[in-house]
Scaffold this active site. Structure first.
Site: not given
Ligand code: EPU
Length: 417
Positions: A21-22, A92, A116, A121, A305, A397
């Site tokens: 995802k990132n 974000r 968040c 952040r 994470d 998400r």
């Protein structure tokens, strides 16, 4: 939406890890800089990607879904330089469009992302970096308004190894023809490296990728036909934790083992059995994990994470574990939910003291963010009884088909709409 999870089912079988995802969230906005359309493969089918697609479309970029995990992105008709509140406030990573828009239009307006659920952040490293590149930046009516007459060569020293700032400043610098940009104290996360590989494959000159100092010599054109996103190390890590519980045995396919090393090290030190192959890992559960100490750190340290998922694992360990959160000191919302499920956890500032209990018991719990939700799913899977997790929108998400993947392994997770 809720998940209803029947506890204590044995998980056995194999599963395929989706794209990161990132990484995808970095590479998609970077396509704004391309001359031609690009095919992106191994894009995870998750909500954050849909949000990024919407944002790009609002800017005039064409985003076409070829199949579940492939997008075609055509940036040639981009015609807007403003990213609105509705999308930026959702995610974000929307901030990443700021630099590329500034390169394309010499002006960009992006709504200011807020904090968040796990605390403030800030984006000051992003802003300061863009200023060093020559941008003039003001905050007006909740928007970041950036303009630039001429970009300049610069040496940017990041105060902290920020993933987002490193990604944002690398992509912004790639197309600054005749400029040389040095970024020191860069984040080394695999997602940063993937973004840089993507840009280099498109013709960028980015040197030192994966090291503390990255040097970018701006080019005047970027184009690439297709690119495949790396596998998601956090999704893989989450399933590795699931496989670590007693009686479970899971083969993870499509992983990059080096990206998982900090997680693998911790699993081995608590006694989990792992067999490591080239792109696969077999994890076999154990009766009771040993207690350990964990500190979250930038890569190659233990990832923030994965902190929540390990908290679930350690909540039934033998003895007392210490988890120190160094990236987001308040990222402990899941701890309070785990306590409802009989976990024995004390939070003192940015440290969680987790005293192992014999078993978790089911409860109605609340998901507050993506990784917190993952930790609660793991808790529901091992709990005695049937757990309900509220607000599981968060999990959509970032985890593709999570209940489908778990159910294929033998879990009983039902989505209640
Ligand atoms: N920071 C600042 N100023 C900045 C930027 C960061 O003070 O301008 C601070 C942050 O507050 C934090 C630390 O620096 O304390 C590190 O933040 P970083 O910039 O590295 O995080 P990020 O880029 O906002 C990405 C991931 C997060 C992940 C972190 C850390 C994406 C889209 N997000 O966030 O992923 O936790 O790096 O590894 O890549 C997730 O996937 O669940 C997630 C939250």
């Amino acid at each position: 939406m809720k998940f209803y999870i029947e506890g204590q089912k044995t998980l056995k079988g194999e599963l395929y890890i989706s794209g990161a995802k990132n990484s995808a969230l970095a590479i998609m906005p970077a396509t704004i800089l391309l001359e031609k359309p690009v095919i992106l493969k191994n894009i995870p089918d998750v909500e954050d990607i849909r949000t990024m697609s919407e944002l790009l479309k609002i800017l005039g970029v064409k985003v076409k879904k070829i199949n579940k995990n492939t997008l075609e992105i055509d940036p040639r008709d981009i015609n807007k330089y403003q990213a609105p509140y509705e999308l930026v406030s959702k995610m974000r990573a929307s901030i990443y469009v700021l630099g590329p828009l500034l390169v394309r239009f010499k002006k960009a307006i992006v709504y200011m992302p807020g904090g968040c659920s796990f605390g403030p952040r800030p984006i000051d490293f992003h802003i300061e970096g863009l200023k060093k590149l020559g941008a003039n930046i003001k905050i007006e009516h909740g928007n970041i308004v950036a303009i630039v007459d001429e970009f300049k060569s610069a040496h940017i020293q990041l105060p902290f190894k920020s993933v987002g700032a490193t990604i944002h400043l690398i992509m912004t610098s790639a197309l600054l023809k005749d400029k040389k940009i040095t970024i020191s104290n860069c984040a080394l996360e695999p997602e940063v490296v993937d973004l840089a590989h993507f840009l280099n494959k498109a013709g960028a000159k980015i040197y030192g990728v994966g090291y503390d100092e990255v040097i970018i010599e701006g080019v005047n054109k970027l184009e690439i036909d297709e690119y495949e996103i790396i596998p998601d190390r956090i999704e893989a890590g989450t399933y590795l934790v699931a496989g670590s519980f007693k009686n479970n045995k899971i083969l993870l396919r499509n992983v990059i083992v080096e990206h998982l090393e900090p997680v693998i090290d911790k699993l081995l030190s608590i006694g989990v059995k792992l067999k490591i192959y080239k792109n696969e890992i077999l994890v076999e559960g154990i009766e009771k994990p040993r207690s350990i100490e964990i500190q979250t750190q930038p890569f190659p340290g233990f990832p923030t994470d994965m902190q929540a998922q390990f908290m679930t694992l350690l909540s039934i360990a033998d003895g007392v574990s210490i988890i120190k959160e160094n990236i987001y000191p308040n990222r402990f919302a899941h701890a309070y939910e785990l306590m409802r499920m009989s976990a024995d956890i004390k939070i003192v500032e940015n440290v969680a003291i987790v005293k192992g209990v014999n078993e978790l018991t089911s409860a109605i719990v609340n998901a507050t963010d993506l990784r917190a939700s993952a930790s609660l799913v793991l808790a529901g899977l091992i709990a005695n009884g049937n757990t309900i997790i509220e607000n599981i929108e968060h999990i959509d998400r970032g985890y593709e088909d999570i209940e489908i993947k778990f159910n294929k392994l033998g879990a009983k997770i039902e989505r209640i709409i």
